[in-house]
Design a protein around this motif. Structure first.
Motif, PDB file in Angstrom:
ATOM      1  N   LYS A 138      52.409  57.600  87.187  1.00 32.46           N
ATOM      2  CA  LYS A 138      51.489  58.682  88.019  1.00 32.46           C
ATOM      3  C   LYS A 138      51.000  58.129  89.289  1.00 32.46           C
ATOM      4  N   GLY A 139      51.139  58.568  90.105  1.00 31.25           N
ATOM      5  CA  GLY A 139      50.655  58.245  91.488  1.00 31.25           C
ATOM      6  C   GLY A 139      49.081  58.512  91.725  1.00 31.25           C
ATOM      7  N   ARG A 140      48.516  57.719  92.733  1.00 25.19           N
ATOM      8  CA  ARG A 140      47.193  57.965  92.793  1.00 25.19           C
ATOM      9  C   ARG A 140      46.912  59.182  93.652  1.00 25.19           C
ATOM     10  N   GLU A 141      47.879  59.616  94.394  1.00 27.35           N
ATOM     11  CA  GLU A 141      47.775  60.776  95.438  1.00 27.35           C
ATOM     12  C   GLU A 141      48.691  61.686  95.194  1.00 27.35           C
ATOM     13  N   PRO A 142      48.852  62.896  95.349  1.00 23.17           N
ATOM     14  CA  PRO A 142      49.804  63.931  95.299  1.00 23.17           C
ATOM     15  C   PRO A 142      51.182  63.500  96.021  1.00 23.17           C
ATOM     16  N   GLY A 143      52.190  63.925  95.619  1.00 21.13           N
ATOM     17  CA  GLY A 143      53.408  63.245  96.407  1.00 21.13           C
ATOM     18  C   GLY A 143      54.669  63.604  95.552  1.00 21.13           C
ATOM     19  N   GLU A 159      64.823  50.371  82.931  1.00 21.35           N
ATOM     20  CA  GLU A 159      63.573  49.730  82.130  1.00 21.35           C
ATOM     21  C   GLU A 159      63.179  48.455  82.948  1.00 21.35           C
ATOM     22  N   LYS A 160      63.708  47.988  83.715  1.00 19.42           N
ATOM     23  CA  LYS A 160      63.444  46.706  84.247  1.00 19.42           C
ATOM     24  C   LYS A 160      62.458  47.263  85.546  1.00 19.42           C
ATOM     25  N   VAL A 161      62.804  48.067  86.384  1.00 21.59           N
ATOM     26  CA  VAL A 161      61.535  48.684  87.405  1.00 21.59           C
ATOM     27  C   VAL A 161      60.484  49.047  86.813  1.00 21.59           C
ATOM     28  N   PHE A 162      60.553  50.049  85.565  1.00 20.37           N
ATOM     29  CA  PHE A 162      59.188  50.394  85.208  1.00 20.37           C
ATOM     30  C   PHE A 162      58.535  49.504  84.447  1.00 20.37           C
ATOM     31  N   ASP A 163      59.070  48.111  83.819  1.00 23.46           N
ATOM     32  CA  ASP A 163      58.344  47.331  83.592  1.00 23.46           C
ATOM     33  C   ASP A 163      57.617  46.404  84.445  1.00 23.46           C
ATOM     34  N   ASP A 164      58.151  46.316  85.733  1.00 20.18           N
ATOM     35  CA  ASP A 164      57.617  45.810  86.941  1.00 20.18           C
ATOM     36  C   ASP A 164      56.551  46.656  87.543  1.00 20.18           C
ATOM     37  N   LEU A 165      56.787  47.874  87.549  1.00 17.72           N
ATOM     38  CA  LEU A 165      55.668  48.597  88.057  1.00 17.72           C
ATOM     39  C   LEU A 165      54.428  48.848  87.243  1.00 17.72           C
ATOM     40  N   SER A 166      54.715  48.588  85.804  1.00 20.76           N
ATOM     41  CA  SER A 166      53.587  48.617  85.010  1.00 20.76           C
ATOM     42  C   SER A 166      52.744  47.235  84.987  1.00 20.76           C
ATOM     43  N   ARG A 167      53.466  46.246  85.511  1.00 17.40           N
ATOM     44  CA  ARG A 167      52.924  45.005  85.632  1.00 17.40           C
ATOM     45  C   ARG A 167      52.107  44.666  87.088  1.00 17.40           C
ATOM     46  N   ASN A 168      52.559  45.538  87.821  1.00 19.13           N
ATOM     47  CA  ASN A 168      51.988  45.392  89.155  1.00 19.13           C
ATOM     48  C   ASN A 168      52.180  46.700  89.903  1.00 19.13           C
ATOM     49  N   PRO A 169      50.916  47.497  89.519  1.00 20.36           N
ATOM     50  CA  PRO A 169      50.655  48.816  89.933  1.00 20.36           C
ATOM     51  C   PRO A 169      50.459  48.839  91.512  1.00 20.36           C
ATOM     52  N   LEU A 170      51.379  49.659  92.182  1.00 15.33           N
ATOM     53  CA  LEU A 170      51.307  49.990  93.575  1.00 15.33           C
ATOM     54  C   LEU A 170      50.636  51.358  94.007  1.00 15.33           C
ATOM     55  N   THR A 198      61.701  58.645 100.124  1.00 13.50           N
ATOM     56  CA  THR A 198      61.080  59.963  99.587  1.00 13.50           C
ATOM     57  C   THR A 198      59.519  59.992 100.121  1.00 13.50           C
ATOM     58  N   GLY A 199      58.892  58.738 100.364  1.00 13.45           N
ATOM     59  CA  GLY A 199      57.601  58.692 100.791  1.00 13.45           C
ATOM     60  C   GLY A 199      56.658  58.585  99.557  1.00 13.45           C
ATOM     61  N   ALA A 200      57.340  58.234  98.454  1.00 17.16           N
ATOM     62  CA  ALA A 200      56.410  57.967  97.327  1.00 17.16           C
ATOM     63  C   ALA A 200      55.994  56.505  97.502  1.00 17.16           C
ATOM     64  N   LEU A 201      56.452  55.705  98.544  1.00 17.92           N
ATOM     65  CA  LEU A 201      55.760  54.159  98.258  1.00 17.92           C
ATOM     66  C   LEU A 201      55.973  53.702 100.013  1.00 17.92           C
ATOM     67  N   GLN A 202      55.264  53.283 100.668  1.00 18.19           N
ATOM     68  CA  GLN A 202      55.398  52.728 101.688  1.00 18.19           C
ATOM     69  C   GLN A 202      56.234  51.593 101.902  1.00 18.19           C
ATOM     70  N   GLU A 212      56.041  48.710 103.324  1.00 19.09           N
ATOM     71  CA  GLU A 212      55.421  47.520 103.212  1.00 19.09           C
ATOM     72  C   GLU A 212      54.928  47.160 102.086  1.00 19.09           C
ATOM     73  N   GLU A 213      54.860  47.958 101.236  1.00 18.51           N
ATOM     74  CA  GLU A 213      54.443  47.713  99.903  1.00 18.51           C
ATOM     75  C   GLU A 213      55.572  47.044  98.725  1.00 18.51           C
ATOM     76  N   VAL A 214      56.889  47.367  99.426  1.00 19.84           N
ATOM     77  CA  VAL A 214      58.007  46.802  98.694  1.00 19.84           C
ATOM     78  C   VAL A 214      58.385  45.409  99.206  1.00 19.84           C
ATOM     79  N   GLU A 215      57.727  44.435  98.813  1.00 20.37           N
ATOM     80  CA  GLU A 215      58.140  43.094  99.143  1.00 20.37           C
ATOM     81  C   GLU A 215      59.698  42.704  99.705  1.00 20.37           C
ATOM     82  N   ASP A 216      60.438  43.195  98.808  1.00 24.71           N
ATOM     83  CA  ASP A 216      61.792  42.657  98.806  1.00 24.71           C
ATOM     84  C   ASP A 216      62.592  44.132  99.511  1.00 24.71           C
TER      85      ASP A 216
END
Length: 397
Positions: free
Chosen positions: A20-25, A46-57, A215-219, A221-225
């Motif tokens: 769940k994001g911090r803002e609407p989108g 499974e891999k990406v959701f695990d990464d997102l849970s460890r490193n909230p963006l 989609t604009g869910a994430l900027q 510059e926040e995706v390092e790779d």
């Protein structure tokens, strides 16, 4: 024989993840394992959701991962009783829900459960929605996207550095994305590579992250790779960003014996007369030169192979212009062509009168074709259902 997974040791659930994001989108819904012998989508989610849970963006909106045919996934089989990705018919769903269809198969139960999740998400969130279905193929292949050819699907798919296939919905009946497209939301299939390959898993992960940015869910510059993911897909696709359309489907009936000649891969050019397969002990040869697509190298499946052709850029541009100016209304004035009903979303084509009309004309204007009988086609306007207004503020629109 691969060892069957168990729900206990893999924690495999219908909802693989939810952020769940911090803002609407936007609301992104990813499917993995609609075919149970395609593990790469599940592994990537499974891999990406695990990464997102460890490193909230700073994510906007919501992101969901949905498991497909769980019983088949646990047994590493495409399906148990029937193909889950060929069951999404409104009439059949209504009959199941009324209790009128028997016997109920394992895939019927899976379909109803997934449908319940889709309905819950549509009720719980406001648009725009993006539905993305991860798949792999039995043969070697470049990664590619399949879409129903509404302009919003085409525009969004263009962001990714992979080939895009149009028109597959005319040859496959009952995929989940066909059902979802009727709601008018952006939806696409991503075929990431060959079953169970590491490349397929990596490509799915890259596609996931790129989807968040596009989609604009994430900027970005926040995706390092981000640049690495984009380059990985571009390289895996051999710099191929062309559009293609399906021109032929070689069908296999239940109980047939079919064996593809070893060594073919998707996007491979074949010559007229090339031996492609044996079908019920008869040789299958290419009737003309073309581009081979998704040759079958597995036990289950109803398509031996497809043939495709590249769509020139000028045709794509003309198609977009004609749809913008609603030129499809001119079709109903042609001999042998008439509207099916007052909604004017479908046309009936009498082939005895209109036998010289090319399918390509209908494709240009956004219609898909379905044969009603020997003398009539039903062509349906893909653009009629598309909810373009929901995506006007999207970065890609």
């Amino acid at each position: 024989m691969p060892t069957a997974r168990t729900a206990i040791d893999t924690h495999l659930k219908r909802i693989l993840g939810h952020i769940k994001g911090r803002e609407p989108g936007p609301v992104l819904v990813f499917f993995g394992g609609i075919h149970g012998n395609e593990p790469s989508g599940i592994q990537a989610l499974e891999k990406v959701f695990d990464d997102l849970s460890r490193n909230p963006l700073s994510i906007k909106g919501h992101i969901y991962g949905i498991a497909g045919n769980i019983p088949a996934i646990l047994q590493n089989r495409r399906y148990l009783e029937k193909d889950l990705n060929r069951t999404w018919f409104r009439e059949d769903i209504a009959a199941l829900e009324r209790g009128e269809q028997t016997p109920i198969t394992s895939e019927d139960r899976q379909m109803l459960e997934i449908l319940g999740v889709i309905r819950d998400l549509l009720k719980a969130h406001e648009a725009p929605f993006y539905f993305i279905d991860f798949h792999t193929t039995s043969s070697k292949t470049l990664p590619f996207i399949t879409i129903n050819d509404a302009m919003i699907n085409r525009k969004f798919a263009r962001n990714f550095p992979v080939p895009i296939i149009l028109g597959i919905e005319e040859y496959l009946e009952g995929p989940v994305l066909n059902y979802i497209n009727e709601f008018g939301y952006v939806s696409l299939g991503f075929e990431s590579g060959q079953h169970a390959s590491e490349e397929a898993r990596v490509n799915n992960i890259a596609f996931f992250w790129l989807s968040l940015v596009f989609t604009g869910a994430l900027q970005e510059e926040e995706v390092e790779d981000f640049n690495t993911y984009f380059a990985e897909l571009k390289q895996s696709a051999a710099n191929n960003r062309n559009f293609y359309e399906i021109t032929e489907r070689y069908a296999i009936e239940s109980g047939d014996t079919y064996e593809m000649i070893p060594g073919f891969s998707s996007f491979e050019t074949v010559k007229k007369g090339n031996l492609l397969a044996t079908h019920n002990e008869k040789q299958v040869v290419a009737e003309k030169k073309g581009i081979l697509f998704m040759p079958l190298y597995q036990q289950q499946g109803a398509e031996g192979y497809f043939m495709i052709r590249r769509i020139p850029k000028w045709v794509l541009a003309l198609s977009g212009a004609l749809r913008k100016f609603r030129a499809e209304h001119l079709l109903a004035s042609l001999p042998g062509v008439s509207w099916k009903d007052r909604e004017k979303s479908q046309l009936i084509v009498n082939l005895r009168v209109a036998r010289f009309y090319s399918k390509a004309i209908f494709h240009l204007l956004g219609f898909r074709n379905r044969t009603l009988d020997q003398n009539h086609l039903l062509i349906k306007n893909r653009e009629r259902a598309a909810r373009n207004e929901l995506y006007e503020e999207a970065p890609w629109y």
